[in-house]
Design a protein around this motif. Structure first.
Motif, short mmCIF file in Angstrom:
data_model
loop_
_atom_site.label_atom_id
_atom_site.label_comp_id
_atom_site.label_asym_id
_atom_site.label_seq_id
_atom_site.Cartn_x
_atom_site.Cartn_y
_atom_site.Cartn_z
N ALA A 255 66.92 38.34 -0.15
CA ALA A 255 65.43 39.00 -0.72
C ALA A 255 64.62 38.32 -1.59
CB ALA A 255 64.76 40.18 0.11
N LYS A 256 65.53 38.22 -3.29
CA LYS A 256 65.23 37.28 -4.34
C LYS A 256 64.42 35.78 -3.52
CE LYS A 256 67.02 41.11 -7.49
NZ LYS A 256 67.86 41.56 -8.05
N LEU A 257 66.27 35.44 -3.09
CA LEU A 257 65.93 33.98 -2.53
C LEU A 257 64.61 33.57 -1.63
CD1 LEU A 257 67.66 30.97 -2.30
CD2 LEU A 257 68.86 32.24 -0.23
N LEU A 258 64.12 34.18 -0.51
CA LEU A 258 62.98 33.70 0.32
C LEU A 258 61.45 34.25 -0.59
CD1 LEU A 258 64.08 35.85 3.38
CD2 LEU A 258 64.87 33.63 2.52
N GLU A 259 62.03 35.15 -1.79
CA GLU A 259 60.71 35.34 -2.29
C GLU A 259 60.62 34.14 -3.54
OE1 GLU A 259 58.87 38.22 -5.61
OE2 GLU A 259 61.24 38.90 -5.04
N THR A 260 61.79 33.93 -4.28
CA THR A 260 61.07 32.90 -4.89
C THR A 260 61.29 31.08 -4.50
OG1 THR A 260 63.31 34.17 -6.37
CG2 THR A 260 63.24 31.75 -6.91
N LEU A 261 61.36 31.36 -2.98
CA LEU A 261 61.72 29.94 -2.39
C LEU A 261 59.71 30.12 -1.73
CD1 LEU A 261 65.27 29.10 -1.37
CD2 LEU A 261 63.34 28.24 -3.56
N ALA A 262 59.01 31.41 -1.61
CA ALA A 262 58.04 31.06 -1.40
C ALA A 262 57.72 31.48 -0.61
CB ALA A 262 56.71 30.07 -1.72
N ILE A 263 59.16 31.48 0.94
CA ILE A 263 59.62 31.68 2.49
C ILE A 263 59.44 32.73 3.22
CG2 ILE A 263 61.65 31.97 3.56
CD1 ILE A 263 62.92 29.48 2.87
N SER A 264 58.39 33.66 3.72
CA SER A 264 57.97 34.67 4.08
C SER A 264 59.50 35.69 4.59
CB SER A 264 56.92 34.77 5.31
OG SER A 264 56.53 35.95 5.75
N ALA A 265 58.44 36.48 4.49
CA ALA A 265 60.34 37.99 4.52
C ALA A 265 60.17 38.46 6.05
CB ALA A 265 59.83 39.24 3.52
#
Length: 353
Positions: A255-265
């Motif tokens: 979840a932190k990876l996707l958030e940091t990369l601005a990839i939608s949850a």
């Protein structure tokens, strides 16, 4: 008192596996006497040279004593036998049969000292059809199956940056076996002959994938597993051609990876679906995201995020990393930098070579 100060090791080995093993034991306080034969250890002549021997040779041998013996001469064989009364552990790395021809095999020496622990490190072990066959690290990794699935699909295996079978196979298993034999000797009073095969040990490193395959699961192959490129657990290029290592398998880190990369949850289920098609799509999203910024940007960004994402550093950069420096992994005791032992014990020994 140093942890292994009571152990006295006579080391007949050269090159890497045996010397690395006795180096670790020396760092733990064992008294290691390295036998220097007339034919010199080729590691000694590698560049760069420091005070007449290579930096690598210093690394492997700086905490050992040395004795010159020509094992083809009867008087020097007799000298080696006399040392067995004092040195209770032997490490040797010759092909099977060589030490027997020299009159320094386990049976001969154990008759002089029944407490002797005699560790033989070879490519293929003391038995089997390959027992006398020559080999190097790359050969042992090839025969173990590791090299085949440690690569990209439809691409050749890549020579490893370090000697996995030599060190993780030969050196580490030798140290573990020697220390186990020392503990057993405390109860029985008897030594033993330890047969360390680098191929055996490399094969044993197939622990997770091999266990699954033997139990009826899919045999490991290139990029078909969770940890060898078959999932988003992989390396990703930045815009300037450097790489970031992504190991965000657990949900909280993902979840932190996707958030940091601005990839939608909304894509979270895609990453958690280990179907190959889903993983191909997930990796494409990561590839595109990392390509948007350069290495320095992602280093700074993920330094603030606990997501199991780290930069792929050069060795020089690794030496300067604050974690490496905080752990004091560069040893300055010789007057020039070398690698420190990767463990901490009280009263570690001083360099002697």
């Amino acid at each position: 008192m140093q942890a292994l100060a009571q152990l006295k090791i006579l080391d007949f080995s050269t090159l890497l596996p045996g010397p690395y093993a006795s180096m670790l034991l020396a760092h733990m306080g064992a008294q290691v006497l390295r036998v220097q034969a007339p034919r010199p250890d080729m590691v000694k002549f590698l560049p760069p040279q420091i005070q007449g021997q290579s930096a690598a040779f210093w690394q492997l041998n700086a905490y050992k004593q040395e004795i010159a013996l020509d094992l083809k001469q009867a008087q020097d064989v007799a000298k080696a036998k006399s040392l067995i009364q004092e040195y209770d552990i032997v490490i040797e790395q010759f092909r099977p049969g060589v030490m027997q021809r020299l009159g320094l095999d386990y049976e001969t020496l154990a008759a002089l000292n029944p407490r002797l622990i005699y560790c033989s490190i070879t490519g293929y072990g003391q038995t089997g059809p390959y027992r006398e066959r020559a080999g190097h690290d790359i050969n042992y990794l090839a025969l173990s199956g590791l090299a085949d699935y440690s690569r990209r699909q439809n691409q050749a295996p890549v020579p490893q940056g370090t000697q996995i079978a030599d060190i993780a196979g030969g050196s580490h298993h030798a140290v573990m076996s020697i220390l186990a034999a020392v503990i057993q000797r405390q109860s029985t009073g008897q030594g033993q002959h330890l047969d360390i095969s680098m191929t055996d040990a490399a094969f044993a490193l197939n622990a997770m994938t091999g266990a699954a395959a033997l139990a009826g699961g899919e045999a490991p192959s290139a990029e078909n597993g969770w940890l060898n490129g078959g999932t988003f657990y992989d390396y990703y290029a930045t815009s300037d051609g450097r790489y970031m290592a992504v190991g965000s398998l657990e949900p909280v880190f993902l979840a932190k990876l996707l958030e940091t990369l601005a990839i939608s949850a909304d894509y979270l289920p895609l990453f958690q679906d280990f179907d190959p098609k889903s993983q191909t799509q997930a990796k494409a999203l990561l590839t595109q995201a990392f390509q948007q910024q350069d290495f320095a940007y992602w280093c700074a960004r993920f330094a603030q995020v606990d997501a199991c994402v780290e930069p792929v550093l050069t060795f020089t950069e690794a030496c300067q990393h604050p974690q490496i420096q905080a752990r004091a992994l560069i040893d300055q005791r010789l007057g020039f930098p070398q690698l420190s032992p990767p463990f901490t014990l009280q009263d570690q020994p001083e360099a002697t070579t």
